[in-house]
Design a protein around this motif. Structure first.
Motif, mmCIF file in Angstrom:
data_model
loop_
_atom_site.group_PDB
_atom_site.id
_atom_site.type_symbol
_atom_site.label_atom_id
_atom_site.label_comp_id
_atom_site.label_asym_id
_atom_site.label_seq_id
_atom_site.Cartn_x
_atom_site.Cartn_y
_atom_site.Cartn_z
ATOM 1 N N LEU A 209 0.688 -0.422 -0.277
ATOM 2 C CA LEU A 209 0.192 -0.339 -0.044
ATOM 3 C C LEU A 209 0.898 1.267 0.274
ATOM 4 N N THR A 210 0.974 2.103 -1.295
ATOM 5 C CA THR A 210 0.574 3.895 -0.452
ATOM 6 C C THR A 210 -0.128 4.551 -0.540
ATOM 7 N N LEU A 211 0.152 5.193 1.061
ATOM 8 C CA LEU A 211 -1.092 6.223 1.163
ATOM 9 C C LEU A 211 -0.932 7.544 0.782
ATOM 10 N N VAL A 212 -1.507 8.263 0.256
ATOM 11 C CA VAL A 212 -1.489 9.483 0.520
ATOM 12 C C VAL A 212 -2.548 10.574 0.855
ATOM 13 N N THR A 213 -1.730 11.273 1.768
ATOM 14 C CA THR A 213 -2.265 12.616 2.564
ATOM 15 C C THR A 213 -3.213 13.592 1.538
ATOM 16 N N PRO A 214 -3.975 14.153 2.063
ATOM 17 C CA PRO A 214 -4.330 15.478 1.255
ATOM 18 C C PRO A 214 -3.798 16.310 1.694
ATOM 19 N N GLU A 215 -2.637 16.333 1.989
ATOM 20 C CA GLU A 215 -1.415 17.510 1.856
ATOM 21 C C GLU A 215 -0.344 16.413 0.375
ATOM 22 N N GLY A 216 -0.493 15.717 0.073
ATOM 23 C CA GLY A 216 0.076 14.633 -0.577
ATOM 24 C C GLY A 216 1.190 14.329 -0.090
ATOM 25 N N VAL A 217 1.645 13.897 0.927
ATOM 26 C CA VAL A 217 2.421 12.981 1.532
ATOM 27 C C VAL A 217 2.255 11.461 1.587
ATOM 28 N N GLU A 218 3.275 10.608 1.049
ATOM 29 C CA GLU A 218 3.210 9.782 0.333
ATOM 30 C C GLU A 218 3.668 8.604 1.606
ATOM 31 N N LEU A 219 2.660 7.785 2.394
ATOM 32 C CA LEU A 219 3.254 6.916 3.751
ATOM 33 C C LEU A 219 2.939 5.550 3.153
ATOM 34 N N ARG A 220 4.616 5.129 3.441
ATOM 35 C CA ARG A 220 4.571 3.529 2.725
ATOM 36 C C ARG A 220 4.401 3.054 4.788
ATOM 37 N N MET A 221 4.775 1.696 4.705
ATOM 38 C CA MET A 221 4.681 0.309 6.133
ATOM 39 C C MET A 221 5.657 0.819 6.053
#
Lengths: 529, 296
Positions: A209-221
């Protein structure tokens, strides 16, 4: 010897038959098509930035066009195809090898500088301290992923209230790589979070999974409990240097070594190939970890080639004199049986010997065990391994000497032996006073050729010992039975090191030796052209 | 011979026969041994030259047929030997034909024409030929790697690359054919050219038919050299089903898994045709080999 009509200045022959004209036009079309496809290659290589190859095919295409359009080069049309083959597959690789020997081309310095830069720019890192802890909350068959910023620092604590996110419901069975947006929420979902056991079961899905916050920051496990933002690690500066965001340091491109380096000299791999001048050559002669093995292998190569020639010549010559004896019967059968080692493909007979010399199961050790109660370790003891190579190579090589000697002995005039018999000369006198002196001179160039061949006898070493046992303390792969060629091959193609530059430098040195040998050979044999 | 021979000569003849027989048995022993091993049961069977426990297992495997042992277990063929042999033959036939075409035309020019740079080109070719291909493998690998990105059938791991790469080794063949051409009197061709034949026609219709024997020899020589080629094939070919015999055969005797029996059958199967071809043509081959250089 005659000359073509064209070069004699006579009118060129004109074909009167239609069929010949057609075939002439077909030949022209073929040449044109070849030139065009070569030029296409030139263009393609040029666009890829591989100018050496572009130049090669440019020279090839241009010379093809010139030779086949100019009438005065009629004779050269016949030799052009062979010369082109020689040029592309022998001379060009040779020049290319010499070129590499002045660079640090290796498995570490393989890609071009642009490719290295692109590879570094695509690297990312996870920022520590900005991680989100996560939990999985069931919602029907699906699962929502809930994120909460970890309150690890004061800053995070202050922002914790605004740092809660949740995904839309997800199917945990889907392990494909997905990019999913997350929405800010006030509170965690109602349902109880899943147990750690279930999180572990679903880790394949979570890692994809790659999660994207509304500000556009990508989060990964980032671990079994947290997701963290992925940031580009390097930032290109205008002066060509790279800024390392994670470790807060500046990397500058060092064109001397072909690496990005920090201020305190730390190197970043991979690097790119750069010209290093004579470095590879000075390393061979000054670096003790290379010079020692190199000199040892150098001496062994000469010893091996010299002894091989001496042994094969001795065996071949004795057998040839025996087979030349008029009164001996069954010579044809002996001859056929004796050249058998020459007729069997070398890669098969070498492997046969590899099996026969096997320490535990090999027939040779079985026989020695039964007769003398010894079982030598042919492959692990350097001296024994070397003797084995010489034995096998003598077996492989004596038929050639036998055939040479038989041919030369036959050409000695018979009356010399008759005169000797009248004077009461015995077989030994004949051998040392007539046969040997008369065949030695025509034999010399062929012996030099045999020496040069065995000097570079790669197949024998590669198939029988592979160079082992290894030389201790060498920094490159080097074995006690390695010849210079197999040593070069191993530096270039074996193990992790893959130091093409160093291998090319040794190859260039060998080439100089071989050129010397063949020049000597041409001088001695007085080749008439 | 009707003459009465002195005793010493007879004793010497006997000695010579004994010495030759002894040496011949040393030379032939490994070859007989391999034939024997190929019929023995198991991979590490030892014993006399005539197998005590006869088995066709290794031969069946060499031909690619799964073999059922006495205890009911089925052994699958470890390597595709016949495919390797076919690869080798395919590469060798195509490259020998191309080498033959290249070297015949150039030998014709070198033997019959006068042109600039003839002597240095001939000598230079001999010198460059002494440089072993092993040493420029890095460059050849790079060349075919890049070429393969543009022309797929010439890339790494193709037989096309191996065939094309062998075209550099023509110098010895050119010298052999040139020598033969020079031994044929040129007056026939001159007569044809006076009658209006072009140079190419004189070559194609008069000289070539006269030179069939030497062309056969060069073809066989090039064929054998190509079958035995090891270094280039070992770097250019990667997949198991692409390998040639020379590269594949060594896998039988890998460091930790020596299949001695299977190797023996495969070696006899693939080596026999080549050896037989060599012995049948030995009269011509040996002339060509000993005149030019060393078997490679």
């Amino acid at each position: 010897m005659y000359i073509t009509n064209a070069s004699r200045g006579l009118p060129r022959h004109r074909s009167r038959h239609l069929g010949e004209r057609y075939s002439r036009w077909a030949a022209r079309a073929l040449v044109a098509a070849l030139v065009i496809s070569l030029m296409w290659l030139v263009l393609a290589f040029h666009l890829n930035g591989q100018w050496m190859f572009a130049l090669l095919f440019l020279v090839l295409g241009a010379s093809l066009a010139v030779v086949f359009t100019r009438r005065s080069l009629m004779s050269h049309r016949y030799i052009f195809p062979a010369l082109a083959g020689l040029g592309v597959f022998v001379i060009f690789p040779l020049l290319y090898t010499i070129g590499i020997s002045f660079s640090n081309y290796s498995s570490e310095n393989l890609l071009s500088e642009e490719r290295v830069r692109a590879q570094l720019m695509s690297r990312s890192y996870q920022e520590e301290g900005a991680a989100f802890s996560f939990a999985l909350h069931r919602e029907g068959d699906l699962v929502r992923l809930y994120l909460e910023a970890e309150a690890s620092s004061e800053l995070d604590e202050a922002m914790a209230g605004q740092r809660r996110f949740v995904t839309s419901p997800l199917n945990l069975a889907n392990e494909e790589a997905r990019t999913i947006g997350v929405q800010p929420v006030e509170a965690p979902p109602q349902a109880e979070p899943l147990a750690m056991r279930e999180v572990i079961t679903a880790r394949g899905t979570l890692q994809a999974l790659t999660l994207v916050t509304p500000e556009g920051v990508e989060l990964r496990m980032a671990g079994m409990r947290s997701f963290a933002p992925m940031l580009d690690r390097y930032e290109a500066r205008d002066d060509g240097s790279l800024y390392d965001r994670r470790d807060d340091r500046l990397l500058t491109a060092d064109q001397e070594t072909g690496f990005f380096v920090t201020d305190d000299g730390e190197r970043l791999t991979p690097g790119w190939p750069v010209a290093v001048g004579l470095d590879n050559y000075t390393r061979i002669f000054t670096d003790p970890d290379i010079r020692g093995p190199f000199l040892q292998i150098f001496v062994w190569t000469f010893v091996f080639a010299g002894l091989t020639v001496a042994f094969t010549l001795a065996v071949g010559f004795v057998l040839a004199t025996l087979l030349q004896w008029d009164q001996l019967r069954g010579k044809a059968i002996y001859r056929t049986l004796l050249i058998l080692p020459y007729a069997v493909p070398a890669f098969i007979s070498i492997l046969i010997f590899k099996g026969m010399f096997n320490q535990n199961h090999g027939e040779i050790n079985l026989i020695l065990e039964n007769l003398f109660g010894i079982s030598p370790s042919w492959f692990t003891d350097p001296a024994l391994a070397r003797s084995m190579l010489l034995i096998v190579n003598t077996w492989l090589g004596y038929p050639y000497m036998l055939l040479l000697c038989m041919g030369l002995i036959q050409s000695i005039p018979r009356d010399l032996y008759e005169a000797s018999a009248v004077d009461g000369g015995g077989p030994l006198t004949n051998l040392f006073r007539i046969t040997l002196p008369l065949i030695l001179k025509p034999l010399t160039p062929l012996l030099i050729a045999a020496f040069a061949f065995n000097f570079n006898n790669f197949v024998l070493i590669a198939l029988l010992t592979g160079g082992s046992p290894d030389i201790l303390g060498a920094s490159t792969p080097a074995g006690t039975t390695d010849l210079l060629v197999s040593y070069t091959y191993r530096i270039a193609f074996q193990d992790a090191g893959q130091n093409f530059g160093l291998a090319a430098a040794i190859a260039t040195l060998i080439f100089l030796l071989v050129v010397g040998l063949s020049w000597l050979n041409l001088r001695l044999s007085k080749v008439k052209v | 011979m009707a003459m009465v021979q002195p005793r010493s000569i007879r004793a010497r003849k006997l000695g010579a026969h004994l010495a030759l027989l002894g040496f011949v048995s040393l030379v032939v022993f490994p070859l007989l041994l391999v034939i024997s091993i190929s019929f023995r049961e198991g991979n590490f069977a030892t014993g006399s030259l005539i197998p005590e426990r006869f088995s066709l297992e290794h031969w069946a495997l060499a031909f690619g047929i799964p073999w059922e042992r006495a205890d009911g277990s089925v052994v699958q063929p470890p390597f595709p030997v016949l495919l390797w042999l076919w690869n080798s033959v395919k590469v060798a036939v195509v490259s020998s034909l191309m080498i033959l075409a290249l070297s015949t035309t150039s030998a014709y020019a070198f033997a019959r024409m006068r042109f600039q740079g003839k002597a240095p080109i001939l000598k230079g070719m001999l010198i460059f030929q002494m440089f072993p291909a092993v040493l420029s493998l890095v460059a050849l690998y790079a060349l075919f790697d890049r070429l393969g990105q543009l022309v797929p059938w010439l890339g790494i791991n193709t037989h096309g690359a191996l065939i094309v790469a062998s075209l550099g080794a023509v110098a010895l063949h050119i010298w052999t054919i040139k020598g033969y051409f020079e031994s044929i009197d040129g007056s026939l061709e001159e007569a044809a050219m006076v009658d209006g034949a072009s140079t190419w026609q004189a070559f194609r219709h008069i000289l070539l038919p006269l030179s069939v024997p030497i062309l056969m020899v060069v073809f066989i020589l090039a064929f054998i050299m190509s079958i035995m080629e090891y270094p280039m094939a070992s770097v250019l070919l990667l997949d198991e089903d692409k390998l040639t015999l020379a590269v594949g055969a060594q896998q039988y005797l890998a460091e930790h898994n020596q299949r001695w029996g299977d190797f023996a059958a495969a070696a006899v199967l693939s080596g026999l045709p080549i050896t037989a071809a060599f012995l049948l043509c030995q009269r011509w081959i040996i002339g060509g080999l000993t005149a030019g250089g060393v078997k490679g």
